[in-house]
Design an enzyme around this catalytic site. Structure first.
Site, PDB file in Angstrom:
ATOM      1  N   TYR A  77      29.818  49.423  63.035  1.00 22.74           N
ATOM      2  CA  TYR A  77      29.210  50.038  61.857  1.00 22.74           C
ATOM      3  C   TYR A  77      28.254  51.117  62.348  1.00 22.74           C
ATOM      4  CZ  TYR A  77      26.300  50.971  57.867  1.00 22.74           C
ATOM      5  OH  TYR A  77      25.640  51.627  56.866  1.00 22.74           O
ATOM      6  N   GLU A 105      27.731  57.607  56.615  1.00 23.36           N
ATOM      7  CA  GLU A 105      28.117  56.251  57.004  1.00 23.36           C
ATOM      8  C   GLU A 105      29.545  56.246  57.528  1.00 23.36           C
ATOM      9  OE1 GLU A 105      29.109  53.095  54.085  1.00 23.36           O
ATOM     10  OE2 GLU A 105      27.364  52.042  54.891  1.00 23.36           O
TER      11      GLU A 105
END
Ligand code: ADP
Ligand code: MG
Length: 399
Positions: A109, A197
Site C-alpha cells: 500500500y 494513492e
C-alpha cells in the site's frame, strides 16, 4: 476534485511511475479491440468510477479471451457500481479501462496525503497491500510506515530508501521503489494534489515495481493553475446537486436530512447545521451563498435546495455585516415569488438594517416564519418540518 484511475495512471506515468499498458473503451466491442491492440493473453477489465473497492464489487474482472472481455463489459456498462465508497446509490459505469494482467508477487500500500497537524505531505506505506488503508490500520497498525516530507527540500532519496527498507523491499528493487515514491511526490506537489494513492503497488514475478491501481484527488482551489487537470472533471461521477451548485458558483454539499439551509458564510453554515442537529433535526445540505446575497443568488439557492426531494423545510440564516438585511429581505421576497417553494420557510436575519429587513418580510405577506436567534430558528424549522410531515402523512391517509 477526483479523477479516474486511468487518468491518474497517465499523470503518474509522466512522472516516472511504472504502470501496466492499458487503453480506455466506451463499449464492449471497443474493449475487445483495445485488448487485441495491447496484445498478450490475459487482461483486466476495470470499471472507471470515482471510487475504490471496485474489485470486491464486481468492477474489476480478469479475462483471457475476446468473449470474456465482452461479457465482463456487458456486466458493467450502463450499470451503477455500488462499493463501500460510493454510498447505496452507486456510481454509473460509462468507461472501462482494459489493462494487461500483471503477475503479482507481492502487494504494497502506498499513499500520500496532506497531514494537517504537521502541515506537510505525509507518505503512508504498508507491506499489507491489497487491503484498504482503514482495514490495515484496524488490523495491522504496526505494518504502517509513516514519513513526512520537509517542503523546503522535498522528498530526499535517502528518505525514500528508508521507506523502502522498512517495507522489506529486496535491495535490488529499492531504486525502482525510490523512483515511484519520487514520482508520486513530484506529481503531488507540482499539480496541487491533496491525495495520491497506489493500492496495490506490486512487485512482479520478473522483478518490476508497478502501480496496479491509482487514485488522485486535486485541490479545487488550485485548479485554475492546472487547466489540463480541470479538464479531467467527469460530472457523471459527481452528486448532481453539487455539480449544479458548482456551475452556479455556490458552495453546496448534499446531506441526508430534511431541513434545507441557505446561509451566507461557511462558518455560519456549519454553525447552522450544528444547531439544527441540536434542535433534533437533520440538515439536508451545507450551502454557503457567499457575502453578496443578491436576489439572484438567493433565488438560485432556493432553486437548488428545492431540487432535493428530501427537503421538507428551509432555514434561511443571514448575518449582514458588509451586507444589508433590507437587501437580503428583498432578495428573499423576490426569490419566493419566482421559485415555487411548497415547504415552510424559516428566516433569521441579523445585523445591519435588520428592522428594515423585518418590515419588508412582514409587508410581503409571504408565510415566512421568523426567528430572532439561531437557536429559535433551528427549533422552529424542526417544528415546521415535523408538522409538515404529520400533515403529509394525514393527506396520504385521507387518500
Ligand atoms: P479497487 O481498489 O477499486 O478494488 P484495483 O485496481 O485495486 O481496484 O483492483 C483490485 C484488485 O485487482 C487488485 O488488488 C489486484 O489484485 C487486481 N488487479 C488490478 N489490476 C490488475 C492487473 N493489471 N493485473 C493483475 N491484477 C490486477
Ligand atoms: Mg485498489
Amino acid at each position: 476534485m477526483d479523477v479516474h484511475e486511468y487518468q491518474a495512471k497517465e499523470i503518474l506515468s509522466g512522472f516516472g511511475v511504472e504502470v501496466p499498458p492499458g487503453a480506455l473503451a466506451y463499449s464492449p466491442e471497443q474493449a475487445a479491440y483495445r485488448a487485441r491492440e495491447l496484445g498478450g493473453d490475459k487482461w483486466v477489465v476495470k470499471a472507471q468510477v470515482h471510487a475504490g473497492g471496485r474489485g470486491k464489487a464486481g468492477g474489476v474482472k480478469l479475462c483471457d479471451s475476446d468473449h470474456a472481455i465482452q461479457e465482463a463489459c456487458e456486466s458493467m456498462f450502463g450499470r451503477k457500481l455500488v462499493t463501500h465508497q460510493t454510498g447505496p446509490e452507486g456510481k454509473g459505469i460509462y468507461r472501462v479501462y482494459v489493462e494487461a494482467a500483471v503477475p503479482i508477487e507481492r502487494e504494497f500500500y502506498l499513499g500520500l496525503v496532506m497531514d494537517r497537524s504537521s502541515q506537510r505531505v505525509m507518505i503512508v506505506a504498508s507491506a499489507e497491500g491489497g487491503m484498504e488503508i482503514e482495514e490495515i490500520s484496524a488490523e495491522k497498525p504496526d505494518s504502517i510506515v509513516r514519513s513526512t516530507v520537509e517542503p523546503a527540500v522535498g522528498l530526499q532519496d535517502f528518505q525514500a530508501r528508508e521507506i523502502a527498507f522498512e517495507l522489506g523491499i529486496e535491495p535490488g528493487l529499492v531504486s525502482q521503489v525510490v523512483r515511484t515514491l519520487q514520482g508520486c511526490y513530484r506529481a503531488f506537489s507540482e499539480l496541487d494534489a491533496t491525495m495520491v494513492e497506489i493500492n496495490p503497488l506490486v512487485v512482479t514475478g520478473d522483478d518490476r515495481v508497478i502501480a496496479l491501481d491509482a487514485k488522485m484527488t486535486f485541490d479545487y482551489n488550485a485548479l485554475f493553475r492546472h487547466p489540463q487537470i480541470s479538464e479531467l472533471r467527469d460530472k457523471s461521477q459527481e452528486d448532481p446537486r453539487e455539480s449544479r451548485a458548482a456551475d452556479r458558483g455556490l458552495s453546496y454539499v448534499g446531506l441526508d436530512g430534511n431541513i434545507g439551509c441557505i446561509v451566507n458564510g461557511a462558518g455560519l453554515a456549519m454553525a447552522t447545521m450544528d444547531t439544527i442537529m441540536l434542535a433534533g433535526g437533520a440538515p439536508a445540505n451545507f450551502l454557503d451563498i457567499g457575502g453578496g446575497a443578491t436576489p439572484e443568488r438567493v433565488a438560485k439557492a432556493f432553486r437548488l435546495v428545492m431540487s432535493d426531494k428530501n427537503v421538507q423545510a428551509v432555514l434561511v440564516n443571514i448575518f449582514a455585516g458588509i451586507n444589508r438585511c433590507d437587501w437580503v429581505a428583498e432578495g428573499l421576497v423576490q426569490a419566493l415569488n419566482e421559485v415555487q417553494v411548497d415547504v415552510p420557510v424559516i428566516a433569521r436575519l441579523a445585523g445591519t438594517n435588520v428592522e428594515e429587513g423585518q418590515r419588508i418580510l412582514s409587508k410581503s405577506g409571504l408565510p415566512i416564519i421568523r426567528a430572532g436567534t439561531l437557536m429559535e430558528a433551528a427549533e422552529r424549522a424542526v417544528v415546521a418540518w415535523q408538522n409538515d410531515l404529520t400533515q403529509a402523512t394525514r393527506m396520504r391517509a385521507v387518500k
